[in-house]
Structure formats: structure tokens, C-alpha cells
Design a protein around this motif. Structure first.
Motif, PDB file in Angstrom:
ATOM      1  N   LYS A 257       2.320   1.776  -3.404  1.00 43.35           N
ATOM      2  CA  LYS A 257       1.276   2.245  -4.306  1.00 43.35           C
ATOM      3  C   LYS A 257       0.962   3.732  -4.088  1.00 43.35           C
ATOM      4  O   LYS A 257       0.985   4.523  -5.044  1.00 43.35           O
ATOM      5  CB  LYS A 257       0.016   1.400  -4.092  1.00 43.35           C
TER       6      LYS A 257
ATOM      7  N   ASN B  36       0.826  -1.207   0.000  1.00 49.68           N
ATOM      8  CA  ASN B  36       0.000   0.000   0.000  1.00 49.68           C
ATOM      9  C   ASN B  36       0.862   1.259   0.000  1.00 49.68           C
ATOM     10  O   ASN B  36       0.559   2.249  -0.683  1.00 49.68           O
ATOM     11  CB  ASN B  36      -0.915  -0.008   1.227  1.00 49.68           C
ATOM     12  N   GLN B  37       1.971   1.217   0.755  1.00 47.25           N
ATOM     13  CA  GLN B  37       2.906   2.348   0.785  1.00 47.25           C
ATOM     14  C   GLN B  37       3.527   2.568  -0.591  1.00 47.25           C
ATOM     15  O   GLN B  37       3.634   3.708  -1.061  1.00 47.25           O
ATOM     16  CB  GLN B  37       4.004   2.098   1.822  1.00 47.25           C
TER      17      GLN B  37
ATOM     18  N   TYR C 281      -7.319  -6.116   4.322  1.00 52.71           N
ATOM     19  CA  TYR C 281      -6.483  -5.232   3.511  1.00 52.71           C
ATOM     20  C   TYR C 281      -6.896  -5.214   2.046  1.00 52.71           C
ATOM     21  O   TYR C 281      -6.627  -4.246   1.330  1.00 52.71           O
ATOM     22  CB  TYR C 281      -5.012  -5.641   3.629  1.00 52.71           C
TER      23      TYR C 281
ATOM     24  N   LYS D  62      -8.950  -2.283   1.028  1.00 48.50           N
ATOM     25  CA  LYS D  62      -8.250  -1.000   1.017  1.00 48.50           C
ATOM     26  C   LYS D  62      -7.200  -0.926  -0.084  1.00 48.50           C
ATOM     27  O   LYS D  62      -6.949   0.136  -0.646  1.00 48.50           O
ATOM     28  CB  LYS D  62      -7.565  -0.778   2.373  1.00 48.50           C
ATOM     29  N   LEU D  63      -6.568  -2.069  -0.366  1.00 43.17           N
ATOM     30  CA  LEU D  63      -5.406  -2.072  -1.257  1.00 43.17           C
ATOM     31  C   LEU D  63      -5.717  -2.437  -2.702  1.00 43.17           C
ATOM     32  O   LEU D  63      -5.306  -1.745  -3.630  1.00 43.17           O
ATOM     33  CB  LEU D  63      -4.349  -3.032  -0.706  1.00 43.17           C
TER      34      LEU D  63
END
Length: 389
Positions: free
Chosen positions: A176, A173-174, A203, A206-207
Motif C-alpha cells: 500500500k 502495508n508495504q 494492525y 494502522k493498515l
């Protein structure tokens, strides 16, 4: 052949025009998810290069949107990685220009010297000489360069107990959101442990922006059967689809034994003989790998057993679920459920290892004039008449 999935994945990449995105490539274990991604990434890179090659003006090449060809890329297997720091280091070390690119890039991105230095220092602990501090500085410097890249995470099913799935998803996620990366996650959603499944589900919402599901093992079968008769390859593909066998490792064994046996035969082998050899090998591995679950034995795949099932069907005294598997097999090939010949007897011995299978006899049969196209057709015709009357 997963062509729809390839088209969909290309649309996703081109629609997002190098913007941040996370894509999950899912499917059952052994179906060929990694093969699908690698083949897709390579073919798209080559396609972009070929397109630019036809441009007359250099400025046109520079202005052309490079979605794949001119990208930094890192493929990371999660197997054996035991901490988040180790994962970050692995990404930094693996990051380089697209390996399928045809252009010689003037710069490499992250200097190879720094990567080599980190490789030397990464296993060294704190010392009086400050080596550990130097190592962390290099790690930080290298990871700071991970941006505007395609990052592929694979082998989620082999994730170490020391590395939590939420840490991997958080890092993805970071990459991205903060590093403008396009993240690919290759995994079998059904294979994660219960706690990991729960964390992944949390996750995922969210991801993950898009999901590509791989459902066919056909591309892997075709890739590994080059040189084999097309009819035999098609038979294996149909077998996979009808029996819903999506693990290529099953077909690896089939192909290996078929090639081993055919390799020991001199002279021309009739096409129908090749067909029956492959069918008997498919029978053997079906019984060996799935016989217990599907309740199939060698005795169930003979002419007499087939006649008995048909008789029960006519009297409507048979469990339809029990017969369903045999109907699927017969749909693939009549020979699959109407065996009992010398081929089946000898291959059964090989698979059972209860007696020494006479491969010499099978080779002689394959080379014999008796096992000709005409004779095989006659045998098949006789069996079909016996079954239908």
C-alpha cells in the motif's frame, strides 16, 4: 442484496483515484464475501469498458480515468502458503492484467517466461550450481514489478500456523505505502484465533482505511437458483433473513435436494406442491444443522404443537424466548410450523435415516390430481381455521 455495500465500495475506489488504500471486506463464514468481491470487480470492469466504448475520440478513451478496467491485478489465497517469501512469490506469479478486461493489452507486465522459470525453481533448495541464488534473483526481480496494482488477499481463516498474520498485514502495508497498491483483505474477523485476533486488531488501525461488511446471503442464493420459481427463491431469502442464517452452504444443500427430488418427477407439478416440498426440505436441514442449538424437533413443527403453543401463549405460561423461533418460522410460511402431513413424514424419514423414506410415494403425491392447486388451498384453509379457532 448488498447493493449499498457495492455502491459504497465503488465510491471508495473512485474517490481515491488509483491512490494507495487498504479495504477490508468482512462478514461471517459462508456469507459470500469472495463472491461479492469477484462480482463487484467484474461488473465495474465491464461498466468502465462500456463507458469508454461510446467515446468517439481515441484521446478521450486514453484520458478516461481507469479505476478497474486497465489495472494490474492479483488474487491470492493464503491457504497453503507457509512463509512470507512464498507469499511474495505467489503475488508476483499471479500478477497480470485485469482478467475481466475486454481490451487486448499490448504488453503483459511481467514476462510469462520469468514466471514459468520461478515456478520451476521455487521448490529447489541450495545446490552447488547456484540454482537457489538464481531463483532468489528471479523472485526479487518479479516482486519489484508488483506496483500500481489491485492485490486481493483471501482465506485469512485458513492461514497456516507457519505464516503469521502480522507478516501478511505488514506486507499488505508495504504494498500500500511503498508500491501504490490498492489492497483488498477478505476475512471473517470473528474467526481468527485469539492471538491472531489481537495481532489483526493492532494492525487494523494502522493498515485498514475502509471496511465493507457483507451481511446478506441473498446474492448467492439468487445466483444459484436460476430457473427456479421466483416465489421459491424469495421464500429462501426470507428464511435466511428471519432465521439469520448467513452461511450459503446451508442453502446449497437445500437447493441440491430440492432439484434432485423435482428432477425425478414427470409431468407438471402444482406451484403449491413445489412450495411445500421446499418447506419440508428447509425444515429438515434446519433441524439437522441447528436443531440442537435452537431446540427444534420435527414434532415441534406440526399442527398439534402449534395449537399447544398458542394455548400456552393465551395462558401466558410460556417462555417468550422459546416461542420466538417459531414465530419467525411462521412469519416465513404458515406451513413451516404446521406440518404433520405425508410430505413431512416421508422427508423426516429421509433426514433421520431411521426408516427408508418412500420417495416413490412422494413422487406419486406430487403427480397426483389430488395434490392440485385447489386441493392444496383447501388443506391450507382447513389448517388455518383449525389453528385460529
Amino acid at each position: 442484496m448488498n447493493q449499498a455495500q457495492e455502491q459504497r465500495l465503488e465510491e471508495i475506489f473512485r474517490k481515491n483515484e488509483n491512490k494507495e488504500i487498504a479495504i477490508a471486506i468482512t462478514g461471517c463464514w459462508g456469507v459470500g464475501k469472495t463472491f461479492f468481491w469477484n462480482n463487484f470487480f467484474k461488473s465495474q470492469t465491464i461498466k468502465e469498458f462500456d463507458t469508454k466504448k461510446d467515446f468517439y475520440y481515441e484521446i478521450s478513451k486514453q484520458q478516461y480515468l481507469n479505476v478497474f478496467e486497465n489495472k494490474k491485478y492479483a488474487y491470492v489465497s493464503l491457504f497453503g502458503i507457509e512463509s512470507l517469501d512464498a507469499l511474495k512469490n505467489e503475488i508476483a506469479i499471479k500478477l497480470g492484467w485485469n482478467p475481466y478486461s475486454q481490451y487486448k493489452h499490448a504488453h503483459y507486465g511481467i514476462p510469462q517466461l520469468l514466471k514459468n522459470t520461478l515456478n520451476q525453481f521455487k521448490d529447489i533448495k541450495l545446490s552447488h550450481y547456484g540454482v537457489s541464488s538464481s531463483s532468489r534473483l528471479i523472485e526479487s526481480l518479479l516482486f519489484s514489478q508488483v506496483k500500481n496494482a489491485i492485490i486481493c488477499f483471501d482465506d485469512f481463516e485458513r492461514l497456516s500456523e507457519k505464516l503469521k498474520i502480522q507478516d501478511v498485514m505488514g506486507l499488505a502495508n508495504q504494498l500500500k505505502l511503498e508500491r501504490n497498491c490498492q489492497v483488498i483483505l477478505i476475512l471473517d474477523e470473528s474467526k481468527n484465533e485469539d492471538e491472531n485476533k489481537k495481532k489483526y486488531a493492532e494492525y487494523k488501525e494502522k493498515l485498514i482505511d475502509e471496511t465493507i461488511k457483507i451481511t446478506s446471503v441473498e446474492p448467492l442464493i439468487r445466483e444459484n437458483t436460476k430457473g427456479m420459481d421466483e416465489s421459491l427463491v424469495n421464500l429462501m431469502v426470507k428464511f435466511a433473513e428471519e432465521l439469520e442464517i448467513h452461511n450459503f452452504r446451508f442453502f446449497q444443500k437445500v437447493i441440491k435436494l430440492y432439484k434432485m427430488f423435482l428432477g425425478g418427477i414427470s409431468g407438471k407439478v402444482a406451484d403449491s406442491t413445489k412450495n411445500i416440498i421446499l418447506i419440508r426440505i428447509l425444515q429438515g436441514y434446519l433441524i439437522e444443522d441447528f436443531g440442537g442449538d435452537k431446540k427444534i424437533t420435527w414434532d415441534d413443527l406440526t399442527v398439534s404443537a402449534s395449537l399447544a403453543r398458542r394455548a400456552k401463549k393465551r395462558k401466558e405460561v410460556v417462555d417468550i424466548n422459546e416461542v420466538q423461533i417459531f414465530d419467525k418460522l411462521e412469519k416465513v410460511s404458515f406451513y413451516l410450523v404446521n406440518g404433520g402431513d405425508e410430505w413431512q413424514i416421508q422427508f423426516k424419514k429421509w433426514f433421520d435415516q431411521s426408516d427408508k423414506s418412500d420417495f416413490k410415494l412422494l413422487s406419486e403425491l406430487a403427480e397426483s390430481e389430488l395434490i392440485s392447486e385447489e386441493n392444496n388451498k383447501l388443506i391450507l384453509c382447513t389448517r388455518q381455521k383449525k389453528i385460529t379457532h
